[in-house]
Write a protein that holds these residues in place. Structure first.
Motif, mmCIF file in Angstrom:
data_model
loop_
_atom_site.group_PDB
_atom_site.id
_atom_site.type_symbol
_atom_site.label_atom_id
_atom_site.label_comp_id
_atom_site.label_asym_id
_atom_site.label_seq_id
_atom_site.Cartn_x
_atom_site.Cartn_y
_atom_site.Cartn_z
ATOM 1 N N LEU A 56 43.341 38.846 39.152
ATOM 2 C CA LEU A 56 43.780 38.939 37.678
ATOM 3 C C LEU A 56 42.610 38.662 36.832
ATOM 4 O O LEU A 56 42.719 39.267 35.612
ATOM 5 C CB LEU A 56 44.698 37.861 37.684
ATOM 6 C CG LEU A 56 45.413 37.725 36.302
ATOM 7 C CD1 LEU A 56 46.337 38.884 35.994
ATOM 8 C CD2 LEU A 56 46.189 36.404 36.497
ATOM 9 N N PHE A 59 40.901 41.817 35.834
ATOM 10 C CA PHE A 59 41.909 42.623 34.997
ATOM 11 C C PHE A 59 41.640 42.052 33.638
ATOM 12 O O PHE A 59 41.334 42.779 32.404
ATOM 13 C CB PHE A 59 43.354 42.377 35.343
ATOM 14 C CG PHE A 59 44.277 42.956 34.342
ATOM 15 C CD1 PHE A 59 44.508 44.128 33.979
ATOM 16 C CD2 PHE A 59 44.733 42.087 33.484
ATOM 17 C CE1 PHE A 59 45.418 44.766 33.063
ATOM 18 C CE2 PHE A 59 45.758 42.425 32.521
ATOM 19 C CZ PHE A 59 45.999 43.670 32.526
ATOM 20 N N LYS A 62 38.110 42.932 32.105
ATOM 21 C CA LYS A 62 38.064 44.214 31.485
ATOM 22 C C LYS A 62 38.868 44.656 30.379
ATOM 23 O O LYS A 62 38.603 45.362 29.580
ATOM 24 C CB LYS A 62 38.230 45.130 32.909
ATOM 25 C CG LYS A 62 37.053 44.874 33.779
ATOM 26 C CD LYS A 62 37.452 45.880 35.291
ATOM 27 C CE LYS A 62 36.382 45.576 35.905
ATOM 28 N NZ LYS A 62 35.057 45.333 35.612
ATOM 29 N N LEU A 63 40.055 43.983 30.312
ATOM 30 C CA LEU A 63 40.910 44.245 29.069
ATOM 31 C C LEU A 63 40.373 43.595 28.037
ATOM 32 O O LEU A 63 40.305 44.304 26.813
ATOM 33 C CB LEU A 63 42.347 43.531 29.542
ATOM 34 C CG LEU A 63 43.457 43.788 28.439
ATOM 35 C CD1 LEU A 63 43.686 45.323 28.271
ATOM 36 C CD2 LEU A 63 44.619 42.947 28.974
ATOM 37 N N TRP A 76 38.527 47.208 27.228
ATOM 38 C CA TRP A 76 39.535 48.199 27.405
ATOM 39 C C TRP A 76 40.349 48.397 25.990
ATOM 40 O O TRP A 76 40.579 49.213 25.724
ATOM 41 C CB TRP A 76 40.694 48.231 28.553
ATOM 42 C CG TRP A 76 41.233 49.354 28.996
ATOM 43 C CD1 TRP A 76 40.659 50.703 28.801
ATOM 44 C CD2 TRP A 76 42.219 49.546 29.634
ATOM 45 N NE1 TRP A 76 41.595 51.519 29.350
ATOM 46 C CE2 TRP A 76 42.637 50.773 29.874
ATOM 47 C CE3 TRP A 76 43.176 48.550 29.967
ATOM 48 C CZ2 TRP A 76 43.599 51.317 30.575
ATOM 49 C CZ3 TRP A 76 44.600 48.735 30.997
ATOM 50 C CH2 TRP A 76 44.484 50.265 31.091
ATOM 51 N N PRO A 82 37.234 50.845 31.833
ATOM 52 C CA PRO A 82 37.197 49.720 32.835
ATOM 53 C C PRO A 82 36.220 50.386 34.367
ATOM 54 O O PRO A 82 35.783 49.858 34.806
ATOM 55 C CB PRO A 82 38.560 49.391 33.451
ATOM 56 C CG PRO A 82 39.387 49.750 32.408
ATOM 57 C CD PRO A 82 38.716 51.073 31.528
ATOM 58 N N ASP A 109 41.200 54.950 34.956
ATOM 59 C CA ASP A 109 41.242 53.499 34.404
ATOM 60 C C ASP A 109 42.916 53.008 34.551
ATOM 61 O O ASP A 109 42.933 51.686 34.571
ATOM 62 C CB ASP A 109 40.969 53.778 32.934
ATOM 63 C CG ASP A 109 39.587 54.025 32.287
ATOM 64 O OD1 ASP A 109 38.656 53.807 33.480
ATOM 65 O OD2 ASP A 109 39.170 54.496 31.549
ATOM 66 N N MET A 113 43.307 49.452 36.403
ATOM 67 C CA MET A 113 43.778 48.244 35.642
ATOM 68 C C MET A 113 45.199 47.890 36.320
ATOM 69 O O MET A 113 45.445 46.640 36.345
ATOM 70 C CB MET A 113 43.665 48.475 34.272
ATOM 71 C CG MET A 113 42.401 48.613 33.777
ATOM 72 S SD MET A 113 41.183 47.232 33.931
ATOM 73 C CE MET A 113 42.148 46.179 32.579
ATOM 74 N N LEU A 116 44.849 46.010 39.658
ATOM 75 C CA LEU A 116 44.207 44.636 39.297
ATOM 76 C C LEU A 116 45.268 43.734 39.120
ATOM 77 O O LEU A 116 45.596 42.474 39.496
ATOM 78 C CB LEU A 116 43.012 44.647 38.451
ATOM 79 C CG LEU A 116 41.494 45.321 38.884
ATOM 80 C CD1 LEU A 116 40.428 45.295 37.848
ATOM 81 C CD2 LEU A 116 41.058 44.736 40.107
ATOM 82 N N LEU A 117 45.924 44.007 38.046
ATOM 83 C CA LEU A 117 47.152 43.329 37.280
ATOM 84 C C LEU A 117 48.114 42.988 38.492
ATOM 85 O O LEU A 117 48.687 41.798 38.710
ATOM 86 C CB LEU A 117 47.510 43.829 36.182
ATOM 87 C CG LEU A 117 48.789 43.052 35.534
ATOM 88 C CD1 LEU A 117 48.212 41.777 35.044
ATOM 89 C CD2 LEU A 117 49.321 43.931 34.496
#
Length: 197
Positions: A56, A59, A62-63, A76, A82, A109, A113, A116-117
């Motif tokens: 998390l 995520f 990167k977000l 992002w 990402p 991407d 993502m 990961l989330l």
């Protein structure tokens, strides 16, 4: 072990057991958890939560570009990719061309993502640990193949160890301790489709 007996008089639909007949008493076994088993449950739950936070956090960083590994300008939500930076400049070894070819692709991407989330949330909550183990293991193995051979070992690195840990967490039902695994398993859809556990 001594056999326990009891004297009973019982009438059933098919037969009558005469009075003063000695029959073995039914041994009842209770599932008593030892201190070691309880400790192991909590250690595995803690590892599940820690690994969930690892996914998390990656995520979130990167977000939003929280500055740990991703600068705000490369976030992002600010138009950054990402996958582009690492796959373009960090990939090495026999799969370098493959990873550089997908670096920055919108579908890569989004898959990365969402992976990961989803893996992070599932592990933190203790739900869907089987799916999280499979998808997380796949993602980790792919990350391992992106930098072959690893920097500090001829073939082994933390990605493979984390993938193995994910398998263990799913096999022992680590979401049931300090998580929502039990109520999740009682949902009708999860009962119908046990691979969702």
């Amino acid at each position: 072990m001594e056999t326990m007996t009891a004297t009973i008089e019982r009438v059933t639909a098919n037969n009558k057991v005469p009075a003063n007949t000695r029959v073995p008493a039914v041994a009842t076994t209770r599932n008593v958890e030892t201190t070691r088993q309880r400790a192991a449950r909590y250690v595995l739950a803690g590892l599940r939560i820690a690994l969930g936070w690892t996914f998390l956090w990656a995520f979130l960083d990167k977000l939003f570009g929280l500055g740990h590994e991703t600068a705000a300008k490369n976030a992002w939500i600010n138009g950054g990719s990402p996958t582009k930076g690492f796959l373009t400049f960090g990939a090495a070894g026999p799969f370098q061309g493959f990873y550089q070819g997908i670096a920055g692709a919108a579908w890569a991407d989004w898959l990365f993502m969402l992976g990961l989330l989803g893996i992070g949330v599932a592990l933190l909550l203790g739900i869907g640990t089987r799916i999280a183990a499979v998808t997380g293991g796949l993602l980790l193995v792919m990350m391992w193949t992106a930098v072959l051979p690893p920097a500090n070992n001829p073939f082994l690195d933390d990605h493979l160890i984390y993938a193995g840990l994910l398998a263990v967490l799913a096999l022992v039902g680590a979401g049931n301790t300090l998580g929502l695994g039990r109520p999740w398993a009682r949902l009708p859809i999860v009962r119908r489709l046990p691979w969702l556990k």
